[in-house]
Design an enzyme around this catalytic site. Structure first.
Site, PDB file in Angstrom:
ATOM      1  N   ASP A 132       1.990  -2.708   5.941  1.00 25.69           N
ATOM      2  CA  ASP A 132       2.284  -3.897   7.023  1.00 25.69           C
ATOM      3  C   ASP A 132       1.905  -3.473   7.996  1.00 25.69           C
ATOM      4  OD1 ASP A 132       3.181  -6.426   7.206  1.00 25.69           O
ATOM      5  OD2 ASP A 132       5.237  -6.866   6.747  1.00 25.69           O
ATOM      6  N   ASP A 181      -0.299   3.879   5.937  1.00 24.87           N
ATOM      7  CA  ASP A 181       1.078   2.306   6.065  1.00 24.87           C
ATOM      8  C   ASP A 181       0.296   0.884   5.201  1.00 24.87           C
ATOM      9  OD1 ASP A 181       3.587   1.236   7.060  1.00 24.87           O
ATOM     10  OD2 ASP A 181       2.057   0.350   8.161  1.00 24.87           O
TER      11      ASP A 181
END
Length: 259
Positions: free
Chosen positions: A13, A11
């Site tokens: 953010d 991932d």
């Protein structure tokens, strides 16, 4: 602790950075993976940015030296999924930005508001009532409804603004049709990422900070997960979940990479 994975789905953010703020452990983590020859694929629900933009942002602003081949967005996953099922039906109406439109045209889809086979709804910062009304009418006329991702909000400098999922929900409410959803926590983006990687499920792990998107995507798809407490989810919240992440760390510095 099994950590001899060949591929890391990661991932962005909250895991690699927090908004514009660096997470120094993230750059060190990626460097260790690169030195060990691991395959890295950033799997993101953001459909608005091109892979080149994402890679440049990581390199220039976060000292994470990767290229566009390391980035897999919901725009790419949507285009890859539709390419897999569409056959000759290649007319698409899009509520979304350039990242999504370019991904679809690169897969030889025609973007049109006349008798499309599919209506794809993603994040669109310049969305209008007319765009949404067109999407609704086309779906009600028989086009297949596809949503890039279900994120209700998106963090930016102003705060938690509406995400793609908010637009998808509006269209869903007005059509009373369930969309095919692509992004995390759904399985489709994970299946498309795995296909791109050429690896099998036992060889990969999903790394993220959000139990409800990253970790659930891994659980739904049947791969291992690594939750890092650098972003959204907290230990007290995660401890209440029936299915726990395969691995949990306070910082990516705590993760040992086996060669």
């Amino acid at each position: 602790m099994k950590n001899n994975y060949q591929g890391y789905f990661i991932d962005l953010d909250g895991t690699m950075y927090k908004g514009t703020k660096r997470i120094p452990a993230a750059a060190r983590f990626i460097k260790r993976l690169q030195e060990a020859g691991k395959q890295i694929l950033f799997v993101t629900n953001n459909s608005t940015r091109s892979p080149e933009f994402v890679a440049n942002n990581l390199t220039i602003n976060h000292d994470i030296h990767v290229n566009s081949d390391n980035v897999y967005t919901t725009a790419l996953a949507t285009a890859d999924y539709l390419d897999q099922i569409a056959g000759e039906k290649r007319r698409v109406y899009v509520v979304g930005e350039s990242g999504l439109r370019n991904a679809l045209t690169n897969r030889h889809f025609t973007i049109t508001d006349t008798s499309p086979d599919y209506v794809v709804v993603g994040l669109d910062s310049e969305v209008t009532y007319d765009k949404l009304a067109t999407a609704v009418l086309l779906i009600r006329a028989g086009a297949t409804f596809v949503g890039t991702n279900s994120d209700s909000n998106l963090p930016n400098q102003r705060g938690m603004v509406p995400g793609a999922g908010s637009l998808v929900k509006l269209v869903e409410y007005a059509t009373q049709k369930q969309p095919i959803m692509i992004g995390k926590p759904e399985k489709i983006i994970m299946a498309m990422a795995l296909k791109k990687s050429g690896l099998n499920k036992e060889q990969v792990v999903m790394v993220g900070d959000n139990y409800n998107t990253d970790i659930k995507a891994a659980i739904n798809f049947g791969i291992d997960s690594l939750l890092v407490y650098s972003g959204l989810s907290t230990k007290s919240e995660v401890s209440k979940e029936a299915i726990q992440p395969t691995h949990q760390v306070d910082s990516l510095d705590d993760w040992q990479v086996e060669r």
